[in-house]
Design a protein around this motif. Structure first.
Motif, PDB file in Angstrom:
ATOM      1  N   UNK A  32       0.824  -1.211   0.000  1.00 47.38           N
ATOM      2  CA  UNK A  32       0.000   0.000   0.000  1.00 47.38           C
ATOM      3  C   UNK A  32       0.853   1.254   0.000  1.00 47.38           C
ATOM      4  N   UNK A  33       2.088   1.140   0.470  1.00 44.22           N
ATOM      5  CA  UNK A  33       3.000   2.289   0.511  1.00 44.22           C
ATOM      6  C   UNK A  33       3.941   2.289  -0.700  1.00 44.22           C
ATOM      7  N   UNK A  34       3.655   1.425  -1.656  1.00 44.81           N
ATOM      8  CA  UNK A  34       4.469   1.405  -2.875  1.00 44.81           C
ATOM      9  C   UNK A  34       5.757   0.618  -2.735  1.00 44.81           C
ATOM     10  N   UNK A  35       5.898  -0.158  -1.657  1.00 42.25           N
ATOM     11  CA  UNK A  35       7.113  -0.966  -1.463  1.00 42.25           C
ATOM     12  C   UNK A  35       6.739  -2.438  -1.601  1.00 42.25           C
ATOM     13  N   UNK A  36       7.371  -3.103  -2.548  1.00 46.24           N
ATOM     14  CA  UNK A  36       7.043  -4.499  -2.780  1.00 46.24           C
ATOM     15  C   UNK A  36       7.902  -5.410  -1.919  1.00 46.24           C
ATOM     16  N   UNK A  37       7.287  -6.384  -1.285  1.00 46.26           N
ATOM     17  CA  UNK A  37       8.063  -7.424  -0.616  1.00 46.26           C
ATOM     18  C   UNK A  37       8.567  -8.362  -1.706  1.00 46.26           C
ATOM     19  N   UNK A  38       9.880  -8.474  -1.852  1.00 51.12           N
ATOM     20  CA  UNK A  38      10.421  -9.351  -2.899  1.00 51.12           C
ATOM     21  C   UNK A  38      10.904 -10.680  -2.324  1.00 51.12           C
ATOM     22  N   UNK A  39      11.030 -10.779  -0.996  1.00 49.75           N
ATOM     23  CA  UNK A  39      11.327 -12.054  -0.334  1.00 49.75           C
ATOM     24  C   UNK A  39      10.542 -12.133   0.976  1.00 49.75           C
ATOM     25  N   UNK A 161       4.434  -0.841  13.807  1.00 45.57           N
ATOM     26  CA  UNK A 161       4.611  -0.534  12.384  1.00 45.57           C
ATOM     27  C   UNK A 161       3.871   0.757  12.039  1.00 45.57           C
ATOM     28  N   UNK A 162       2.615   0.820  12.450  1.00 49.99           N
ATOM     29  CA  UNK A 162       1.795   1.986  12.091  1.00 49.99           C
ATOM     30  C   UNK A 162       2.399   3.275  12.621  1.00 49.99           C
ATOM     31  N   UNK A 163       2.893   3.226  13.858  1.00 47.55           N
ATOM     32  CA  UNK A 163       3.353   4.449  14.500  1.00 47.55           C
ATOM     33  C   UNK A 163       4.776   4.827  14.091  1.00 47.55           C
ATOM     34  N   UNK A 164       5.644   3.847  13.948  1.00 45.12           N
ATOM     35  CA  UNK A 164       7.064   4.186  13.791  1.00 45.12           C
ATOM     36  C   UNK A 164       7.673   3.821  12.442  1.00 45.12           C
ATOM     37  N   UNK A 165       7.086   2.862  11.723  1.00 42.47           N
ATOM     38  CA  UNK A 165       7.688   2.464  10.453  1.00 42.47           C
ATOM     39  C   UNK A 165       6.952   3.122   9.286  1.00 42.47           C
ATOM     40  N   UNK A 166       5.637   3.089   9.328  1.00 39.73           N
ATOM     41  CA  UNK A 166       4.853   3.660   8.230  1.00 39.73           C
ATOM     42  C   UNK A 166       5.277   5.086   7.870  1.00 39.73           C
ATOM     43  N   UNK A 167       5.407   6.019   8.865  1.00 37.46           N
ATOM     44  CA  UNK A 167       5.754   7.400   8.480  1.00 37.46           C
ATOM     45  C   UNK A 167       7.087   7.488   7.735  1.00 37.46           C
ATOM     46  N   UNK A 168       8.053   6.671   8.145  1.00 34.76           N
ATOM     47  CA  UNK A 168       9.371   6.729   7.503  1.00 34.76           C
ATOM     48  C   UNK A 168       9.290   6.188   6.072  1.00 34.76           C
ATOM     49  N   UNK A 169       8.579   5.068   5.922  1.00 34.22           N
ATOM     50  CA  UNK A 169       8.468   4.454   4.598  1.00 34.22           C
ATOM     51  C   UNK A 169       7.681   5.380   3.669  1.00 34.22           C
ATOM     52  N   UNK A 170       6.636   5.966   4.201  1.00 35.26           N
ATOM     53  CA  UNK A 170       5.798   6.864   3.408  1.00 35.26           C
ATOM     54  C   UNK A 170       6.627   8.048   2.887  1.00 35.26           C
ATOM     55  N   UNK A 171       7.430   8.584   3.788  1.00 31.76           N
ATOM     56  CA  UNK A 171       8.291   9.711   3.441  1.00 31.76           C
ATOM     57  C   UNK A 171       9.271   9.297   2.332  1.00 31.76           C
ATOM     58  N   UNK A 173       8.927   6.902   0.244  1.00 32.67           N
ATOM     59  CA  UNK A 173       8.241   6.528  -0.999  1.00 32.67           C
ATOM     60  C   UNK A 173       7.792   7.770  -1.780  1.00 32.67           C
ATOM     61  N   UNK A 174       7.807   8.910  -1.155  1.00 33.56           N
ATOM     62  CA  UNK A 174       7.440  10.208  -1.774  1.00 33.56           C
ATOM     63  C   UNK A 174       6.145  10.107  -2.567  1.00 33.56           C
ATOM     64  N   UNK A 175       5.107   9.586  -1.928  1.00 29.51           N
ATOM     65  CA  UNK A 175       3.786   9.565  -2.561  1.00 29.51           C
ATOM     66  C   UNK A 175       3.539   8.352  -3.450  1.00 29.51           C
ATOM     67  N   UNK A 176       4.590   7.547  -3.702  1.00 23.36           N
ATOM     68  CA  UNK A 176       4.373   6.357  -4.534  1.00 23.36           C
ATOM     69  C   UNK A 176       3.431   5.384  -3.824  1.00 23.36           C
ATOM     70  N   UNK A 177       2.512   4.832  -4.563  1.00 19.87           N
ATOM     71  CA  UNK A 177       1.585   3.866  -3.952  1.00 19.87           C
ATOM     72  C   UNK A 177       1.415   2.666  -4.865  1.00 19.87           C
ATOM     73  N   UNK A 178       1.092   1.537  -4.262  1.00 22.80           N
ATOM     74  CA  UNK A 178       0.684   0.366  -5.026  1.00 22.80           C
ATOM     75  C   UNK A 178      -0.747   0.077  -4.601  1.00 22.80           C
ATOM     76  N   UNK A 179      -1.658   0.172  -5.550  1.00 19.71           N
ATOM     77  CA  UNK A 179      -3.052  -0.120  -5.219  1.00 19.71           C
ATOM     78  C   UNK A 179      -3.493  -1.394  -5.929  1.00 19.71           C
ATOM     79  N   UNK A 180      -4.397  -2.105  -5.277  1.00 17.90           N
ATOM     80  CA  UNK A 180      -4.819  -3.407  -5.791  1.00 17.90           C
ATOM     81  C   UNK A 180      -6.331  -3.442  -5.953  1.00 17.90           C
ATOM     82  N   UNK A 181      -6.755  -4.088  -7.011  1.00 14.54           N
ATOM     83  CA  UNK A 181      -8.193  -4.337  -7.172  1.00 14.54           C
ATOM     84  C   UNK A 181      -8.370  -5.799  -7.529  1.00 14.54           C
ATOM     85  N   UNK A 182      -9.429  -6.394  -6.997  1.00 16.17           N
ATOM     86  CA  UNK A 182      -9.702  -7.801  -7.309  1.00 16.17           C
ATOM     87  C   UNK A 182     -11.035  -7.902  -8.031  1.00 16.17           C
TER      88      UNK A 182
END
Ligand code: AMP
Ligand code: MG
Length: 443
Positions: A32-39, A161-171, A173-182
């Motif tokens: 959701x934050x535009x970062x793909x888990x590759x492993x 994660x929500x409080x301490x990791x998300x803000x750093x990753x979001x910053x 990612x500079x607005x990059x997002x990965x959105x999913x639709x099923x």
């Protein structure tokens, strides 16, 4: 920051004693934050393999997230592995120690001495405050790659994660997002879907399109990466339209919609009611329908008429028909649906009769043969399905329940299509379109 490795630590995970839900949760959040888990890696509570994996992760990824192994006991080794991977010592973090003491004090208890270990952080790293438990998280950089070690307890890990990791990753990612639709389809095989969507599923495209299969339902997943949520949504909309054009009305819903929820929506829209008459599914259609909140606005209930006696007494299926055609027959499916519609006074009724196995099959009527019936204002319809004589009983039953719901869904969709066409023709001064039923199918 584009590629993440997620490492779940715990011998109990390796042995299958605890199901690793943390990795799935983290992967979805990061996406959701535009970062793909590759492993996704799972490692036991062992120092050397864990330190080794950490070095590899830091070399390959832009971000490493670990969960588990931060507890106070002998088997919790994540902090030691971080220190070894960094080639540094652990040192006590005074603030974390204070917070752990305060945690015990709030509960009126003395801090056990071995909890001191939880305040130890590799030199150069930072402690991350744990709002819910005792184990602080740890942030370090291994060769410049940020690594977050979070607790194993899911709600502690999520809060941190929500409080301490998300803000750093979001910053980062500079607005990059990965959105999913099923998009969910039924009545088609995964290979048919794959063939129809081949150009959209080519590797390296954005959005990327893939499929997953569940009993009787194929889901098309569309992932769009973009610099803003708006652009991602536009890409999803355009891909969705292309998928729908290619798959037609086999697509029944999107995201959290189910066959039952879609059928109920359509029934509620036209203020119509539904009842059921189930044999081999033993109430599964009723369960799928009543799983949906608010289903009572359209679903009245039904009969589980497993025996021939109840097919006669509850639904009015004639004894001679049962003797002549057998309980698993088109005629009985149709009569069960008509019986339910008449006796339960609903606008529509669905029925199922079939052979779920593993026994009870014959060459003429093998295991997996199921007839689903529909009675409604447009007359009756029956669909005969062959789900395969080696399919497991539960799968045959679930596919039968879904096939019945799909029969009604298609009747409702096509009725709406006919109504729209009739409206067009009326406006053009032409007579109403006839509604034909041939071979027991709506056309
Ligand atoms: P730990 O931090 O390794 O002491 O883990 C604490 C508890 O969190 C364990 O006893 C598990 O019940 C749970 N846990 C640890 N890792 C996971 C995981 N990956 N997914 C779900 N639960 C976990
Ligand atoms: Mg553990």
């Amino acid at each position: 920051m584009e590629r993440a490795w997620i490492i779940a630590v715990g011998t109990e995970l390796m042995l299958g004693q605890t199901v690793d839900t943390n990795t799935a949760w983290l992967a979805e959040r990061l996406a959701g934050l535009g970062v793909r888990a590759v492993r996704h890696l799972t490692v036991p509570d062992e120092l050397a393999p864990l330190a080794d994996v950490l070095r590899k992760a830091a070399a390959a990824a832009d971000l490493v997230v670990l969960t588990g192994g931060l507890g106070p006991t002998e088997d919790d080794l994540t902090r030691f592995a971080l220190a070894r991977a960094l080639d540094v010592e652990l040192k006590t973090d005074a603030e974390s120690l204070e917070q752990i003491r305060a945690f015990f004090a709030r509960r009126g208890r003395e801090m056990p001495e071995h909890n001191v270990i939880q305040a130890q952080i590799p030199e150069g790293g930072q402690a991350i405050r744990n709002a819910w438990g005792t184990a602080p998280g740890i942030r370090v950089a291994i060769n410049g790659t940020p690594c977050y070690a979070l607790p194993g307890v899911p709600h502690e890990m999520q809060a941190m994660f929500e409080r301490h990791v998300r803000p750093v990753v979001q910053e980062a990612a500079r607005g990059r997002v990965l959105r999913t639709r099923r998009l969910h389809c039924t009545g088609v095989s995964e290979s048919q879907v794959g063939e129809a969507l081949a150009p959209l599923m080519r590797r390296g495209r954005n959005p990327d399109v893939g499929t997953t299969a569940e009993i009787g339902v194929i889901t098309v997943r569309i992932n769009a990466l973009a610099d803003s949520p708006e652009t991602a949504d536009q890409r999803l909309d355009s891909a969705e339209q292309q998928v729908r054009e290619r798959l037609g009305d086999s697509v029944f819903g999107r995201d959290d919609q189910t066959l039952a929820s879609v059928v109920l929506e359509r029934l509620i829209d036209r203020k119509a009611t539904l009842s059921t008459a189930e044999s081999c599914t033993g109430g599964m259609i009723g369960t799928l329908l009543t799983d949906v909140p608010g289903s009572s606005r359209a679903y009245l209930g039904g009969a589980v008429s497993y025996s021939n006696d109840l097919k006669q007494s509850l639904l009015g299926v004639p004894k001679e028909m049962l003797a002549r055609e057998g309980a698993v027959s088109e005629a009985v499916a149709r009569t069960m649906a008509e019986g339910a519609r008449g006796r339960f006074k609903s606008d529509y009724a669905l029925s199922v009769t079939g052979i779920a196995g593993p026994g009870g099959g014959s060459p003429a009527k093998p295991v997996g043969l199921v007839h689903v019936g529909l009675a409604g204002p447009e007359g009756p319809a029956v669909r005969t399905c062959r789900f395969g004589s080696d399919a497991p009983r539960q799968a045959i039953r679930m596919r039968a329940a879904r096939a019945a719901l799909n029969l009604l869904r298609l009747a409702l969709v096509r009725r709406r299509g006919r109504a729209a066409r009739a409206q067009c023709l009326r406006t053009a001064g032409t007579a109403n379109l006839p509604i034909k039923v041939s071979n027991g199918r709506y056309v």
